[in-house]
Scaffold this motif. Sequence first.
Motif, PDB file in Angstrom:
ATOM      1  N   LEU A  11       0.819  -1.263  -0.100  1.00 60.09           N
ATOM      2  CA  LEU A  11       0.146  -0.103  -0.047  1.00 60.09           C
ATOM      3  C   LEU A  11       0.872   1.294  -0.049  1.00 60.09           C
ATOM      4  N   ARG A  12       2.081   1.010   0.287  1.00 56.90           N
ATOM      5  CA  ARG A  12       2.983   2.336   0.051  1.00 56.90           C
ATOM      6  C   ARG A  12       3.691   2.302  -1.144  1.00 56.90           C
ATOM      7  N   ASP A  13       5.127   1.404  -0.862  1.00 55.79           N
ATOM      8  CA  ASP A  13       6.074   1.261  -2.074  1.00 55.79           C
ATOM      9  C   ASP A  13       5.272   0.704  -3.228  1.00 55.79           C
ATOM     10  N   GLY A  14       4.388  -0.235  -3.069  1.00 56.16           N
ATOM     11  CA  GLY A  14       3.685  -1.011  -4.288  1.00 56.16           C
ATOM     12  C   GLY A  14       2.664   0.105  -4.841  1.00 56.16           C
ATOM     13  N   VAL A 200      15.520  -6.020   5.777  1.00 60.77           N
ATOM     14  CA  VAL A 200      15.874  -6.030   4.414  1.00 60.77           C
ATOM     15  C   VAL A 200      14.690  -5.380   3.371  1.00 60.77           C
ATOM     16  N   HIS A 201      15.065  -4.653   2.421  1.00 58.97           N
ATOM     17  CA  HIS A 201      14.301  -3.867   1.624  1.00 58.97           C
ATOM     18  C   HIS A 201      14.835  -3.697   0.302  1.00 58.97           C
ATOM     19  N   CYS A 202      14.297  -4.736  -0.495  1.00 56.90           N
ATOM     20  CA  CYS A 202      15.174  -4.697  -1.873  1.00 56.90           C
ATOM     21  C   CYS A 202      14.182  -4.294  -3.046  1.00 56.90           C
ATOM     22  N   HIS A 203      14.806  -3.737  -4.010  1.00 64.45           N
ATOM     23  CA  HIS A 203      14.085  -3.649  -5.278  1.00 64.45           C
ATOM     24  C   HIS A 203      14.635  -4.309  -6.507  1.00 64.45           C
ATOM     25  N   ASN A 204      13.769  -4.172  -7.474  1.00 65.90           N
ATOM     26  CA  ASN A 204      14.071  -5.651  -8.164  1.00 65.90           C
ATOM     27  C   ASN A 204      14.835  -5.002  -9.644  1.00 65.90           C
ATOM     28  N   GLY A 236       9.944  -2.692  -9.418  1.00 66.98           N
ATOM     29  CA  GLY A 236       9.175  -3.320  -8.557  1.00 66.98           C
ATOM     30  C   GLY A 236      10.182  -3.666  -7.057  1.00 66.98           C
ATOM     31  N   ASN A 237       9.132  -4.276  -6.052  1.00 60.64           N
ATOM     32  CA  ASN A 237       9.856  -4.549  -4.967  1.00 60.64           C
ATOM     33  C   ASN A 237      10.019  -6.166  -4.929  1.00 60.64           C
ATOM     34  N   ALA A 238      10.680  -6.805  -3.921  1.00 65.22           N
ATOM     35  CA  ALA A 238      10.699  -8.323  -3.588  1.00 65.22           C
ATOM     36  C   ALA A 238       9.095  -8.655  -3.468  1.00 65.22           C
TER      37      ALA A 238
HETATM   38 ZN    ZN Z   1      11.530   1.029  -1.485  1.00 65.34          ZN
END
Ligand code: ZN
Length: 379
Positions: A11-14, A200-204, A236-238
């Motif tokens: 709901l935030r990074d997505g 952890v917070h990873c982008h793709n 996108g995110n993980a």
């Molecule tokens: Zn992010």
Amino acid sequence: MRRINIFDTTLRDGEQSPGIALRPAEKAEIAAALEQLGVDVIEAGFAASSPGDFEGVAAASEAVSRVTVASLARTTKEDVDAAVAALAAAPRSRVHVFIATSALHMERKLGLRPEEVLERIAWSVDYAVSRCDEVEFSAEDATRSDRDFLAEACRTAVAAGATVVNLPDTVGYTTPAEYAQLFHELRERVPELARVDLSVHCHNDLGLAVANSLAGVGAGATQIECTVNGIGERAGNASLEELVMALRVRADAFAAETGVDPAVIREASALVAELTGYPVGPNKPIVGANAFAHEAGIHQDGMLKDAGTYQIMDPRDLGTAMTLPLGKHSGRHAFARACAEAGHQLDRDQVNAAFKRFKKLADLGVPVTLDDVFQEVRA
Ligand code: ZN
Ligand code: KIV
């Protein structure tokens, strides 16, 4: 087994995916589904970013009854105040304060000196601590930050009262070995991190978000930030579903578990796809339409003899079933089974003849059904 917290930021990074703008009622609906899914934290938005997002965070906070709800905030009084106000109805509230720690971001984007960034971290975390249940600090662009300065930023955040420290790979640049090394090094250099959750917070951007997240977990992280269907900024995110199932299927390798219920993952995925307008690709692991479909004859034959031949997880755990779609590559066994299931009582020669007709039609490159095959006979 170590328990890993799932911090869902759909709901935030997505929502930061181009073209997505969820209404408060839609955020509430997704938040309720995420709570049912069993995530530990729902980041519901960035309350200070717009009046609509403030309402979205508030609506999500009201829609749930147990889970922690978070709002993102820059290191300013206005942002923290907005986050605190929007989270008022949350069963448990988390203000997620972030500021960049890489030289590139500090100089070129923020125009701040490193000492000023440290002051802002100390001030904002301290200000938020007495106004919500928990405070998370994120060092934006951590993977491209100077290690000495990053260590100092983490020390400052923990000293000010942060109970979760996140080291994001903001631009999807790191590799699994490098990300693991970052966690090992920071844990060694900042012993205080043993007292807090490390995230952890990873982008793709390079397709490594899930692999990097798992490497961080292997190196001691206790929280994973991820999104349903892997939606998020740029590439996108993980992806939540991939991470949860990787930890479950390879428990032997990771010795870690989450509280997510696999049985409702596909439901949550479908809801997010519908409300965001971002469809799930057919070959997407876990939630794609073909994730448990076996088309090639050799595979179908193996699956009919022993599902373990080509299946590493039981689709029934995810509330679905394996399928043996008929296509150009399908084999006689699966074809005969499909005929029998459709009520066609055929002897061996009839199966062989029908199979020949089927292959001829399938080679034309259009989807073929059994009706097409038997219509040709009747015609
Ligand atoms: Zn992010
Ligand atoms: O990618 C990132 O760095 C972020 C932070 C705001 C946590 O999304």
